[in-house]
Design a protein around this motif. Sequence first.
Motif, PDB file in Angstrom:
ATOM      1  N   GLY A  42       0.816  -1.212   0.000  1.00  0.00           N
ATOM      2  CA  GLY A  42       0.000   0.000   0.000  1.00  0.00           C
ATOM      3  C   GLY A  42       0.848   1.259   0.000  1.00  0.00           C
ATOM      4  N   GLY A  43       1.921   1.243   0.770  1.00  0.00           N
ATOM      5  CA  GLY A  43       2.835   2.385   0.776  1.00  0.00           C
ATOM      6  C   GLY A  43       3.441   2.619  -0.592  1.00  0.00           C
ATOM      7  N   LEU A  44       3.815   1.542  -1.255  1.00  0.00           N
ATOM      8  CA  LEU A  44       4.378   1.670  -2.599  1.00  0.00           C
ATOM      9  C   LEU A  44       3.354   2.254  -3.568  1.00  0.00           C
ATOM     10  CD1 LEU A  44       6.398  -1.661  -2.870  1.00  0.00           C
ATOM     11  CD2 LEU A  44       7.264   0.644  -2.384  1.00  0.00           C
ATOM     12  N   GLU A  45       2.100   1.865  -3.409  1.00  0.00           N
ATOM     13  CA  GLU A  45       1.054   2.397  -4.278  1.00  0.00           C
ATOM     14  C   GLU A  45       0.829   3.890  -4.036  1.00  0.00           C
ATOM     15  OE1 GLU A  45      -2.331  -0.195  -3.831  1.00  0.00           O
ATOM     16  OE2 GLU A  45      -1.196  -1.905  -4.597  1.00  0.00           O
ATOM     17  N   PHE A  46       1.069   4.347  -2.813  1.00  0.00           N
ATOM     18  CA  PHE A  46       0.996   5.777  -2.523  1.00  0.00           C
ATOM     19  C   PHE A  46       2.145   6.531  -3.184  1.00  0.00           C
ATOM     20  CE2 PHE A  46      -2.058   5.330   0.983  1.00  0.00           C
ATOM     21  CZ  PHE A  46      -2.704   6.558   0.922  1.00  0.00           C
ATOM     22  N   GLY A  47       3.272   5.856  -3.367  1.00  0.00           N
ATOM     23  CA  GLY A  47       4.466   6.517  -3.890  1.00  0.00           C
ATOM     24  C   GLY A  47       5.506   6.725  -2.808  1.00  0.00           C
ATOM     25  N   LEU A  48       5.402   5.954  -1.746  1.00  0.00           N
ATOM     26  CA  LEU A  48       6.316   6.048  -0.613  1.00  0.00           C
ATOM     27  C   LEU A  48       7.753   5.779  -1.042  1.00  0.00           C
ATOM     28  CD1 LEU A  48       6.464   6.152   2.616  1.00  0.00           C
ATOM     29  CD2 LEU A  48       6.460   3.674   2.475  1.00  0.00           C
ATOM     30  N   THR A  49       8.670   6.620  -0.555  1.00  0.00           N
ATOM     31  CA  THR A  49      10.092   6.391  -0.780  1.00  0.00           C
ATOM     32  C   THR A  49      10.788   5.946   0.494  1.00  0.00           C
ATOM     33  OG1 THR A  49      10.622   8.722  -0.400  1.00  0.00           O
ATOM     34  CG2 THR A  49      10.208   8.046  -2.678  1.00  0.00           C
ATOM     35  N   GLY A  50      10.157   6.137   1.641  1.00  0.00           N
ATOM     36  CA  GLY A  50      10.702   5.723   2.932  1.00  0.00           C
ATOM     37  C   GLY A  50       9.970   6.443   4.048  1.00  0.00           C
ATOM     38  N   VAL A  51       9.699   5.759   5.131  1.00  0.00           N
ATOM     39  CA  VAL A  51       8.970   6.384   6.240  1.00  0.00           C
ATOM     40  C   VAL A  51       9.884   7.346   6.996  1.00  0.00           C
ATOM     41  CG1 VAL A  51       7.212   4.619   6.574  1.00  0.00           C
ATOM     42  CG2 VAL A  51       9.399   4.350   7.709  1.00  0.00           C
ATOM     43  N   PRO A  52       9.321   8.386   7.567  1.00  0.00           N
ATOM     44  CA  PRO A  52       7.930   8.813   7.472  1.00  0.00           C
ATOM     45  C   PRO A  52       7.673   9.616   6.198  1.00  0.00           C
ATOM     46  CG  PRO A  52       9.098  10.324   8.903  1.00  0.00           C
ATOM     47  CD  PRO A  52      10.090   9.265   8.482  1.00  0.00           C
ATOM     48  N   GLU A  53       6.466   9.509   5.727  1.00  0.00           N
ATOM     49  CA  GLU A  53       5.987  10.350   4.636  1.00  0.00           C
ATOM     50  C   GLU A  53       4.536  10.698   4.900  1.00  0.00           C
ATOM     51  OE1 GLU A  53       6.881   9.310   0.588  1.00  0.00           O
ATOM     52  OE2 GLU A  53       8.959   8.854   1.106  1.00  0.00           O
ATOM     53  N   THR A  54       4.137  11.864   4.410  1.00  0.00           N
ATOM     54  CA  THR A  54       2.800  12.369   4.662  1.00  0.00           C
ATOM     55  C   THR A  54       2.160  12.764   3.340  1.00  0.00           C
ATOM     56  OG1 THR A  54       3.488  13.174   6.840  1.00  0.00           O
ATOM     57  CG2 THR A  54       1.490  14.138   5.901  1.00  0.00           C
ATOM     58  N   PHE A  55       0.896  12.403   3.192  1.00  0.00           N
ATOM     59  CA  PHE A  55       0.123  12.726   2.000  1.00  0.00           C
ATOM     60  C   PHE A  55      -1.128  13.478   2.433  1.00  0.00           C
ATOM     61  CE2 PHE A  55       2.605   8.993   1.162  1.00  0.00           C
ATOM     62  CZ  PHE A  55       3.059   9.154  -0.136  1.00  0.00           C
ATOM     63  N   VAL A  56      -1.493  14.508   1.699  1.00  0.00           N
ATOM     64  CA  VAL A  56      -2.774  15.174   1.908  1.00  0.00           C
ATOM     65  C   VAL A  56      -3.633  14.838   0.693  1.00  0.00           C
ATOM     66  CG1 VAL A  56      -3.992  17.347   2.267  1.00  0.00           C
ATOM     67  CG2 VAL A  56      -1.738  17.009   3.298  1.00  0.00           C
ATOM     68  N   ILE A  57      -4.845  14.356   0.979  1.00  0.00           N
ATOM     69  CA  ILE A  57      -5.745  13.862  -0.061  1.00  0.00           C
ATOM     70  C   ILE A  57      -7.035  14.678  -0.021  1.00  0.00           C
ATOM     71  CG2 ILE A  57      -6.983  11.839  -0.921  1.00  0.00           C
ATOM     72  CD1 ILE A  57      -4.905  10.134   0.674  1.00  0.00           C
ATOM     73  N   SER A  58      -7.452  15.176  -1.179  1.00  0.00           N
ATOM     74  CA  SER A  58      -8.679  15.968  -1.281  1.00  0.00           C
ATOM     75  C   SER A  58      -9.899  15.052  -1.172  1.00  0.00           C
ATOM     76  CB  SER A  58      -8.700  16.721  -2.608  1.00  0.00           C
ATOM     77  OG  SER A  58      -8.866  15.818  -3.674  1.00  0.00           O
ATOM     78  N   PRO A  59     -11.079  15.611  -0.913  1.00  0.00           N
ATOM     79  CA  PRO A  59     -12.288  14.782  -0.823  1.00  0.00           C
ATOM     80  C   PRO A  59     -12.578  13.979  -2.091  1.00  0.00           C
ATOM     81  CG  PRO A  59     -12.707  16.947   0.104  1.00  0.00           C
ATOM     82  CD  PRO A  59     -11.354  17.012  -0.552  1.00  0.00           C
ATOM     83  N   ASP A  60     -12.064  14.442  -3.243  1.00  0.00           N
ATOM     84  CA  ASP A  60     -12.281  13.678  -4.473  1.00  0.00           C
ATOM     85  C   ASP A  60     -11.135  12.704  -4.757  1.00  0.00           C
ATOM     86  OD1 ASP A  60     -10.420  15.604  -5.143  1.00  0.00           O
ATOM     87  OD2 ASP A  60     -11.365  16.168  -7.027  1.00  0.00           O
ATOM     88  N   ALA A  61     -10.364  12.374  -3.728  1.00  0.00           N
ATOM     89  CA  ALA A  61      -9.324  11.328  -3.745  1.00  0.00           C
ATOM     90  C   ALA A  61      -8.056  11.720  -4.497  1.00  0.00           C
ATOM     91  CB  ALA A  61      -9.865  10.003  -4.272  1.00  0.00           C
ATOM     92  N   LYS A  62      -7.843  13.008  -4.727  1.00  0.00           N
ATOM     93  CA  LYS A  62      -6.617  13.444  -5.392  1.00  0.00           C
ATOM     94  C   LYS A  62      -5.556  13.744  -4.330  1.00  0.00           C
ATOM     95  CE  LYS A  62      -6.253  16.042  -9.235  1.00  0.00           C
ATOM     96  NZ  LYS A  62      -6.341  17.249 -10.075  1.00  0.00           N
ATOM     97  N   ILE A  63      -4.355  13.194  -4.510  1.00  0.00           N
ATOM     98  CA  ILE A  63      -3.238  13.524  -3.624  1.00  0.00           C
ATOM     99  C   ILE A  63      -2.787  14.929  -4.000  1.00  0.00           C
ATOM    100  CG2 ILE A  63      -0.884  12.971  -2.909  1.00  0.00           C
ATOM    101  CD1 ILE A  63      -1.502  10.029  -3.541  1.00  0.00           C
ATOM    102  N   ILE A  64      -2.950  15.869  -3.081  1.00  0.00           N
ATOM    103  CA  ILE A  64      -2.631  17.264  -3.381  1.00  0.00           C
ATOM    104  C   ILE A  64      -1.301  17.709  -2.784  1.00  0.00           C
ATOM    105  CG2 ILE A  64      -4.995  17.978  -3.818  1.00  0.00           C
ATOM    106  CD1 ILE A  64      -5.162  19.002  -0.951  1.00  0.00           C
ATOM    107  N   LEU A  65      -0.763  16.920  -1.863  1.00  0.00           N
ATOM    108  CA  LEU A  65       0.545  17.242  -1.287  1.00  0.00           C
ATOM    109  C   LEU A  65       1.215  15.949  -0.834  1.00  0.00           C
ATOM    110  CD1 LEU A  65       2.486  19.570  -0.372  1.00  0.00           C
ATOM    111  CD2 LEU A  65       1.400  19.407   1.863  1.00  0.00           C
ATOM    112  N   HIS A  66       2.496  15.843  -1.098  1.00  0.00           N
ATOM    113  CA  HIS A  66       3.302  14.686  -0.693  1.00  0.00           C
ATOM    114  C   HIS A  66       4.535  15.242  -0.003  1.00  0.00           C
ATOM    115  CE1 HIS A  66       5.812  10.954  -2.127  1.00  0.00           C
ATOM    116  NE2 HIS A  66       5.824  11.114  -0.828  1.00  0.00           N
ATOM    117  N   VAL A  67       4.713  14.895   1.268  1.00  0.00           N
ATOM    118  CA  VAL A  67       5.863  15.358   2.044  1.00  0.00           C
ATOM    119  C   VAL A  67       6.747  14.160   2.346  1.00  0.00           C
ATOM    120  CG1 VAL A  67       6.645  16.509   4.148  1.00  0.00           C
ATOM    121  CG2 VAL A  67       4.471  17.181   3.101  1.00  0.00           C
TER     122      VAL A  67
END
Length: 173
Positions: free
Chosen positions: A130-155
């Motif tokens: 699941g982390g790989l599907e998010f685009g994870l490169t290594g923990v910790p990482e944070t994603f902000v997702i809009s109500p329409d399921a779009k990832i709008i920020l990846h930290v």
Amino acid sequence: MKRWQAILPLAALVGLGTLGAIQLMRPAEDSFTAKADRIAPATVFPLLNDETETISFDPPPGDKPVMVNLFASWCAPCRAEHPEVTALAEAHPGQVFGLAYKDRPEDTLGFLAELGNPFEKIGVDRSGQGGLEFGLTGVPETFVISPDAKIILHVRGPLDADRREKVRAALEG
């Protein structure tokens, strides 16, 4: 000819050193935060406290943007960022979710018992897929997702005060 052969490796070393110095002088935020503009994965995760229940972020819960923090009990930077995650959860109740990445549930529960549980719900990603599907490169990482399921920020990397501010702005829409 011998002098030229001795200077060439030195010139190459100086060139590589210059490129490295330029990379180090770039603002760190450019390489750690990004607008993602892609859809959150449709992966369904069992919940940490009740594996008969699940959570997915396509679409995310609720009608506001949500933050998903991928963390693990074995991750030292995850400990360091925990106060920032807690501050975001306090400022945005119901919008901060966790995803325990490649962690044993008992270790995750111990981590949260020690540091506090700021998350509305916590999904479990034992395999790491699941982390790989998010685009994870290594923990910790944070994603902000809009109500329409779009990832709008990846930290990428641990949250600090500056990155927390970017996440806060994204959560407030």
